[in-house]
Design a protein around this motif. Sequence first.
Motif, PDB file in Angstrom:
ATOM      1  N   ARG A 115       0.818  -1.199   0.076  1.00 40.81           N
ATOM      2  CA  ARG A 115       0.001  -0.097   0.134  1.00 40.81           C
ATOM      3  C   ARG A 115       0.990   1.202   0.030  1.00 40.81           C
ATOM      4  O   ARG A 115       1.713   1.398   1.046  1.00 40.81           O
ATOM      5  N   GLY A 116       0.790   1.941  -0.999  1.00 42.52           N
ATOM      6  CA  GLY A 116       1.784   2.938  -1.491  1.00 42.52           C
ATOM      7  C   GLY A 116       1.095   4.464  -0.945  1.00 42.52           C
ATOM      8  O   GLY A 116       1.849   5.448  -0.514  1.00 42.52           O
ATOM      9  N   LEU A 117      -0.279   4.419  -0.970  1.00 42.24           N
ATOM     10  CA  LEU A 117      -0.700   5.757  -0.491  1.00 42.24           C
ATOM     11  C   LEU A 117      -1.959   5.634  -0.047  1.00 42.24           C
ATOM     12  O   LEU A 117      -2.951   4.848  -0.407  1.00 42.24           O
ATOM     13  N   VAL A 118      -2.458   6.646   1.051  1.00 41.35           N
ATOM     14  CA  VAL A 118      -3.749   6.517   1.600  1.00 41.35           C
ATOM     15  C   VAL A 118      -4.315   8.137   1.448  1.00 41.35           C
ATOM     16  O   VAL A 118      -3.354   8.999   1.633  1.00 41.35           O
ATOM     17  N   GLY A 144       3.135  -0.962  -9.260  1.00 42.44           N
ATOM     18  CA  GLY A 144       2.576  -2.197  -8.458  1.00 42.44           C
ATOM     19  C   GLY A 144       2.151  -1.445  -6.968  1.00 42.44           C
ATOM     20  O   GLY A 144       1.831  -2.684  -6.159  1.00 42.44           O
ATOM     21  N   TRP A 145       1.966  -0.226  -6.751  1.00 43.51           N
ATOM     22  CA  TRP A 145       1.530  -0.028  -5.435  1.00 43.51           C
ATOM     23  C   TRP A 145      -0.092   0.333  -5.601  1.00 43.51           C
ATOM     24  O   TRP A 145      -0.580   0.419  -6.354  1.00 43.51           O
ATOM     25  N   GLN A 146      -0.542  -0.009  -4.201  1.00 41.74           N
ATOM     26  CA  GLN A 146      -1.959   0.028  -3.985  1.00 41.74           C
ATOM     27  C   GLN A 146      -2.481   1.452  -3.505  1.00 41.74           C
ATOM     28  O   GLN A 146      -1.462   2.036  -2.586  1.00 41.74           O
ATOM     29  N   LEU A 147      -3.506   1.970  -3.922  1.00 42.72           N
ATOM     30  CA  LEU A 147      -3.932   3.238  -3.433  1.00 42.72           C
ATOM     31  C   LEU A 147      -5.262   3.331  -2.791  1.00 42.72           C
ATOM     32  O   LEU A 147      -6.232   2.406  -3.332  1.00 42.72           O
ATOM     33  N   LEU A 148      -5.255   3.727  -1.504  1.00 43.84           N
ATOM     34  CA  LEU A 148      -6.606   3.305  -0.734  1.00 43.84           C
ATOM     35  C   LEU A 148      -7.069   4.766  -0.446  1.00 43.84           C
ATOM     36  O   LEU A 148      -6.212   5.605   0.019  1.00 43.84           O
ATOM     37  N   ARG A 149      -8.526   4.950  -0.328  1.00 42.80           N
ATOM     38  CA  ARG A 149      -9.163   5.843   0.179  1.00 42.80           C
ATOM     39  C   ARG A 149     -10.097   5.286   1.381  1.00 42.80           C
ATOM     40  O   ARG A 149     -10.555   4.355   1.215  1.00 42.80           O
ATOM     41  N   ILE A 150      -9.909   5.935   2.449  1.00 46.44           N
ATOM     42  CA  ILE A 150     -10.527   5.573   3.741  1.00 46.44           C
ATOM     43  C   ILE A 150     -11.485   6.404   4.070  1.00 46.44           C
ATOM     44  O   ILE A 150     -11.566   7.531   3.914  1.00 46.44           O
ATOM     45  N   ALA A 151     -12.682   5.874   4.636  1.00 51.48           N
ATOM     46  CA  ALA A 151     -13.941   6.544   4.924  1.00 51.48           C
ATOM     47  C   ALA A 151     -13.696   7.553   6.181  1.00 51.48           C
ATOM     48  O   ALA A 151     -14.420   7.299   7.451  1.00 51.48           O
ATOM     49  N   GLU A 152     -12.723   8.499   6.318  1.00 46.85           N
ATOM     50  CA  GLU A 152     -12.301   9.468   7.348  1.00 46.85           C
ATOM     51  C   GLU A 152     -12.150  10.752   6.734  1.00 46.85           C
ATOM     52  O   GLU A 152     -11.630  10.945   5.526  1.00 46.85           O
ATOM     53  N   GLU A 153     -12.401  11.614   7.502  1.00 45.60           N
ATOM     54  CA  GLU A 153     -12.235  13.085   7.297  1.00 45.60           C
ATOM     55  C   GLU A 153     -10.807  13.360   7.321  1.00 45.60           C
ATOM     56  O   GLU A 153      -9.874  12.970   8.256  1.00 45.60           O
TER      57      GLU A 153
END
Length: 324
Positions: A112-115, A184-193
């Motif tokens: 996971r490279g980015l959040v 090959g990195w995963q990018l994720l958006r989390i449900a947080e402000e």
Amino acid sequence: MSAVDLILIGRNEGDRLRRCLASAQGQARRMVYVDSGSSDGSVAAAEAAGAEVVHLDLSRPFTAARARHQGFLHLEATGGAAEIVQFIDGDCAIAPGWIETARAALLAEPKRGLVTGWRREIAPGASIYNALAQVEWHRPAGEIRACGGDMMLRRTAYLEAGGFDARVIAAEDDELCCRLRKAGWQLLRIAEEMTQHDAAMTRFGAWWQRAVRTGHGFAQVGHLHPDYFRRERMRSWLWGLLAPVLALVGLFAAPWLTALVLLAYVLSWLRTARGLMRQEGLPRATALHHAVFLTLSKFPNLIGMLRFHLRRWMGRDMRIIEYK
């Protein structure tokens, strides 16, 4: 626990920068502020808040991408960046608890490279333009293709992708995300402000210029990554150029063609409004109002796209399109 470094960028943000700096206090190991020629006391405010200040050389065109990357290079040259780096724009404030929550999410998976999270407009009711920005920021959580400039990254991922490209004057965050995914990195958006944003946009002209800048981003990032922004580019060509040309031809050759084009615009507007009601939960009247601007945006988007191609063909620098 892995340390976090913070990179803020800004230019004449005034009180918004002071709010950003206040929200960042105690949140990171090091705080770097990159200034792009401010004349409003931003540098003094950053220094007073304990930030390390980097001044961009204004003999070269400044861009958000260049500012962010210079901040990272400063960290690397003065002891090395932390394994986790949070980027934030100077017109935003960090939401309480964001750094800890995002760091945990980033470290939960080794690739996971980015959040990122959710931006929130602090005054969406101040203008239709602020309200439009609020809708734009709120995107579904989960694995994503790209995100905006407020982002937390692994240092390893940033270096492997090559960092922000200073030549990209708009949608530079999307462009970096494209390279992160290709590496090959995963990018994720989390449900947080994540951040509280102050668009402070009250003029139609500012909104129009921002839409021109967006179109420039569609074209430039699409030129670098042809599979990205493909739908957005096609919509701009269709509704910003082809449809108006057909309507103009119809005025002289076939009035029914002009009427058909106008009907197509109306149907597109209604379809956009329905999407806003379904996906964003907007009331009908609000959705219809927002849809007017989203339909109209194809014209400045096209202007921005044409501006990029003209600059590219003439070998000119890609200078930032300011709207504030």
